[in-house]
Design an enzyme around this catalytic site. Sequence first.
Site, PDB file in Angstrom:
ATOM      1  CE  LYS A 135      -3.605  -3.083  -0.446  1.00  0.00           C
ATOM      2  NZ  LYS A 135      -4.195  -3.478   0.721  1.00  0.00           N
TER       3      LYS A 135
HETATM    4  C1  LIG Z   1      -5.833  -4.242   0.536  1.00  0.00           C
HETATM    5  C2  LIG Z   1      -7.031  -3.970   1.085  1.00  0.00           C
HETATM    6  C3  LIG Z   1      -8.013  -4.600   2.028  1.00  0.00           C
HETATM    7  C4  LIG Z   1      -7.187  -4.582   3.627  1.00  0.00           C
HETATM    8  O1  LIG Z   1      -6.367  -4.363   4.105  1.00  0.00           O
HETATM    9  P1  LIG Z   1      -5.494  -5.292   4.872  1.00  0.00           P
HETATM   10  O2  LIG Z   1      -4.718  -4.239   5.759  1.00  0.00           O
HETATM   11  O3  LIG Z   1      -4.835  -5.948   4.769  1.00  0.00           O
HETATM   12  O4  LIG Z   1      -6.609  -6.303   6.121  1.00  0.00           O
HETATM   13  C5  LIG Z   1      -9.058  -3.869   2.031  1.00  0.00           C
HETATM   14  N1  LIG Z   1      -9.873  -3.035   0.694  1.00  0.00           N
HETATM   15  C6  LIG Z   1      -9.128  -3.093   0.235  1.00  0.00           C
HETATM   16  C7  LIG Z   1      -9.741  -2.273  -1.068  1.00  0.00           C
HETATM   17  C8  LIG Z   1      -7.620  -3.269   0.043  1.00  0.00           C
HETATM   18  O5  LIG Z   1      -6.801  -3.431  -1.064  1.00  0.00           O
END
Ligand SMILES: *Cc1c(COP(=O)(O)O)cnc(C)c1O
Length: 386
Positions: A182
Amino acid sequence: MKKIPFHKPWITEAEERAVVNVLRSGWLTKGPQTEKFEKQFSRFVNVPHAVGLNSCTAGLHLALLSLGIGCGDEVITTPFTFAATANVIEHVGARVVFADIDLVTGNLSADAVQKKITQKTKAVIAVHLGGLPCAMDELGRVCKKKNIPIIEDAAHALGASYRGKKIGSWGRVASFSFYASKNATTGEGGMATTCDARIAKKLRILSLHGLSVDAWKRYMPSANTYYTVDHAGFKYNMFDIQAAMGIEQLKKQKIFMRQRKVLWDRYSKQLSDVPGIMLPAEATDGNHGRHLYIVTLKTGRKNKIRDSIMLQMRKKGIATQIHFIALHKHPFYRKKYGFKANDFPNANVRSQSCITLPLYPQLSCADVDHVSHVFRTLVGQEMGLS
Ligand SMILES: *Cc1c(COP(=O)(O)O)cnc(C)c1O
């Protein structure tokens, strides 16, 4: 052959030092670093409350619980998202109600949401796809009439804003992700934000077993040793090793975003005249989080061309991804709710024709030129438009 991975986290000596300091401090779990990161994060998003968690998924789950949503309730969301967004609705025993997306933005359509609202609708989860802010005012207008809270899935949207207000400050609750790929990372991790003190308190308690006082507070000299178990909560808290990394990553957000914009604009310039493709929508009412550079091929519901382009790019050392195969097409949701692929036609078309190109601050302009050149050539060959 030059290999271009889909993502590389930008970790420097600053993160290494911060983590080592925590390791040497004698306090590894949730403590002073987490508190510091929460404070800085709440300032960054400009909300009074930020709660450090071990994932964005945990934040979405706790958001639903803190709003009292459970069995018999319905929650509306987009099918064009990652599994977590809808899975958490299942976790609390509520019904997932998908509403279709806007074809151009990829975000939840406010009109589609309006048509899905019933007496049982208790929340809407809005995803800012790829970092593109949802039209929060339109969505807000639709929800406000029925007093339905909006939860923001801000996993892609760190640094994004809409009409001068940061993403993460629009919804009743928002949840960010610090997963490895991210915009900022703590390896794994998440942060929930809210303006509502009561919700913030619930999030905190539910994230730590439902205890009245957390371990760090009990450790303080003035603290009470005793706690009470007020809810059957979860083990969802952030801990200090994560937070120490997060503090360093947050310091670099401006640089990250500047670099993402340079690369993003470079892709858009290089690909603007390629026939047969639709470039990712720009933010018209704010700042794009520029997390994912998602291109849509104008191939409609046929996915063969997209898959062939991805395969050939991989053979040339370039990793790409699909964001996303719409959830209503996955076995669990298809079987449980009896969905057909074309129940959400826009989400279906985008599922079949989207391709995400690599985008991260450590990518060079030369990398972007190379990826663009290979992609453009393949699109020309595969679609017969060159
Ligand atoms: C990555 C992601 C999540 C989950 O994130 P985590 O920190 O891995 O739980 C939720 N929603 C979207 C749209 C994502 O891309």
